[in-house]
Structure formats: structure tokens, C-alpha cells
Write an enzyme that holds these catalytic residues in place. Sequence first.
Site: not given
Ligand code: UDP
Length: 372
Positions: A172, A176, A249, A281, A301, A350, A352
Site C-alpha cells: 500500500r 519514490r 486486529r 500513531r 492509537e 480491508y 480504503d
Molecule cells: N507501515 C510501516 N511504517 C509506517 C507506516 C506504515 O511499516 O510508518 C507499514 C505497516 O506494515 C502498515 C502498512 O505499512 O501496516 C500499511 O500502512 P498504512 O498507513 O496504509 O495503514 P493504515 O493507515 O491503513 O492503517
Amino acid sequence: MRQDYDYLVVGTGLFGAVVAHEATKRGKRVLVVDRRTHIGGNCFTEDVAGINVHKYGAHIFRTSRRDVWDYMRQFADFNHFVNSPIARYHGKVYNLPFNMNTFSRIWGVTTPAEAAAMIAEQRMEISGEPRNLEEKAISLVGRDVYEILIREYTEKQWGRPCRELPASIIRRLPVRFTYDNNYFNDPYQGIPVGGYTTIFEKMLKGCDVRLGVDFLMERAELERIADRIVFTGAIDEYYDFCFGPLEYRSLRFEHRTLEGVKNLQGVAVVNYTDSSVPYTRSIEHKHFEFGTQPDTVVSYEYPYEWKPGAEPYYPINDDKNQSLYDRYAALAVGRDPHVLFGGRLGRYRYTDMQDTVIAAREALEELFARHE
Ligand code: UDP
């Protein structure tokens, strides 16, 4: 006998609200129920100290499809917010997603060629197709970025070692070789001005809405009042966990209002990528709408393992759970053709927001094509 309603929609989240809206638009009588006491599912926002607080975690709307963007803009104006989260690892900050700013900070490199060379060297430890999230991550960004920004964060979020998680989770995230901190690649992105809840109020206009009503507790009566049911709760719960529970989860949010603090973190989303911090987060909501209020609201979170009775958030789409879900889905087709299961929990997937909107509109079209 003619029923009171044509459709009973269980759940006022995005899938349920779009279906309810579209069915009402086509002249159907729709009743929507939700066991929670508010509409909007996990997109729900609430005004606290003049700030729209995303009570179930950050929801940033983005899409690559013009039709989906136009569809959503019927219900709200969207601002020009671009998600550019910051990662904190042992007190140091890094840009996300993985881009030249990140590589420069970690390795001191300045050009894409230098960054690519570092990654090429570090990915040599992986041979063949990556078999799990760890191997996938290292092959995408190398060992250093994996250790600083991925490993502990992912294990905290999912409660499982990265070697036991599917590579798809990390796909996901963009990688870049430009100095671009936009977390998403989609051309359309923004936050609805005035929060998400107003979108749901508009979507549900014309439907009857009953809140605090648990369909599963009152199913005998509720099943009788509509011809068709759209169920957006958990499919395993609908069938009383007859094949056993699916795994999820879960998340817990701690919301704090800080009076007199105008700007706590300088950005909407901070990811805590080391395991010494228990939350994954923190969200400072005012930054979603460029707020200048005198106070601030921050949400922390915390992920934790789901147990029956807890709020399910992320489906664990490993082989074991996927085949269990397939059994429930087959049961639904055989036993309850009048029920449409939808949304993240109904389909155990899951998604978006944009995918949810697309799925809901398609599901409704299909229902109409089949039955109306
Ligand atoms: N991820 C990570 N570090 C970060 C952000 C994301 O390793 O700082 C990885 C982690 O495995 C996560 C996945 O990328 O489960 C998807 O992240 P995303 O931000 O898309 O998760 P969401 O916001 O959908 O919970």
C-alpha cells in the site's frame, strides 16, 4: 404481504450509507439501523473544541477515479489537505512515505541514483521472490529503512512478526525517488470541510434511521420488516460464529483535549516506528482542516488483539482466516440470498474509502439488475 420497507440496511458506515442513499434515490423505502448511537461508522467525526475529531482514526479521502471524487463532492466540499505524515524513531523524525527526503536523512545521499544504489546493495540479502512482509520491505527499501521505519511499527500494529505477515500489507505504501512527501499517489485527495458526519447526514436523507439498535439482538422482528437486507457488520457474528470466530486486529483511541495548546505536533499524523512507544500513531485533528483554534485535540492509537466483544478493525487476511471467511461467504450464498453482505466486516477485507464507495455502488446496481 407488502413489507414496511424494501431495504433494511444494517450499519451507517460508508458502505451502508451509500447503498441506502442510492436505493432511496431509486424510490425504495429504506430503514437504516446501527448499534452505535451515531451515524458514519468509523468515519464518524465529532466537534470537540471547534475541531472535527476523527473518533475512529484518521480518514483521509483520496481516489484515482474522477467519478468517485465527483460522487463524494455531492455531499461536501473537500479541502486541499495532503497527507504527509512524519515518522518518529527514538526521538528523530523522518518523512514518509519512503522518498528522497527519507533516504537523504538516513544515508546522507542527495540524488536518486545514490539512493537507488544503497537500496540495490542492501536488497542483495534477499534472493528470489519475497515470501513475507520482511523480505518484501527489504527488497523495496533495504535493511536500514526497514529497521528504522517498518519493523517495529508493523509488529506493533499487527502483533505478529514481520516474517509471518503477508507482503501485501506493505504494498500500500509508495516508494519514490523524488522529494515528494505525499503519502498517496491518487490525483484527488482531501478532507471534507465540516467533517465526515455531515456527509452521512446528507447520504441518509430520506431514509428512516434508528440508532442504538442492534440488529443481531432484534433480528426476529427486524427481518420481518423488509424484503432485503444489507448487512455491513461482521459476517461471522451474523452466523453466530458457527464455524468459529474470524480474527481481527483491534484499536483503542485515547483522545485528549489540550487547552491553550495551539499546535502540538505541527502535522496531522505522526507514526511512532519504535516499539518503546506503545501507540502507533498520534493524530492532531485540527491540521486536517488547517485549524487555528486556541486549543487542540490529539488522539493516540493503540493496537491490540481482538477478542469476541471488542471492536473489530483490521481483518487478518492470512490463509487460515481467508478460508474460514470463504466458508461463511458460501453459507451466506446458500442460506440467505436475500442478504447482501458488504463493507470491511461483511466482506472481511480491508478497504480504503474509495474502494468502499465503488463496492457499494456496484453492489446496489447488481441488486437492482437482479431483482428490480
Ligand atoms: N507501515 C510501516 N511504517 C509506517 C507506516 C506504515 O511499516 O510508518 C507499514 C505497516 O506494515 C502498515 C502498512 O505499512 O501496516 C500499511 O500502512 P498504512 O498507513 O496504509 O495503514 P493504515 O493507515 O491503513 O492503517
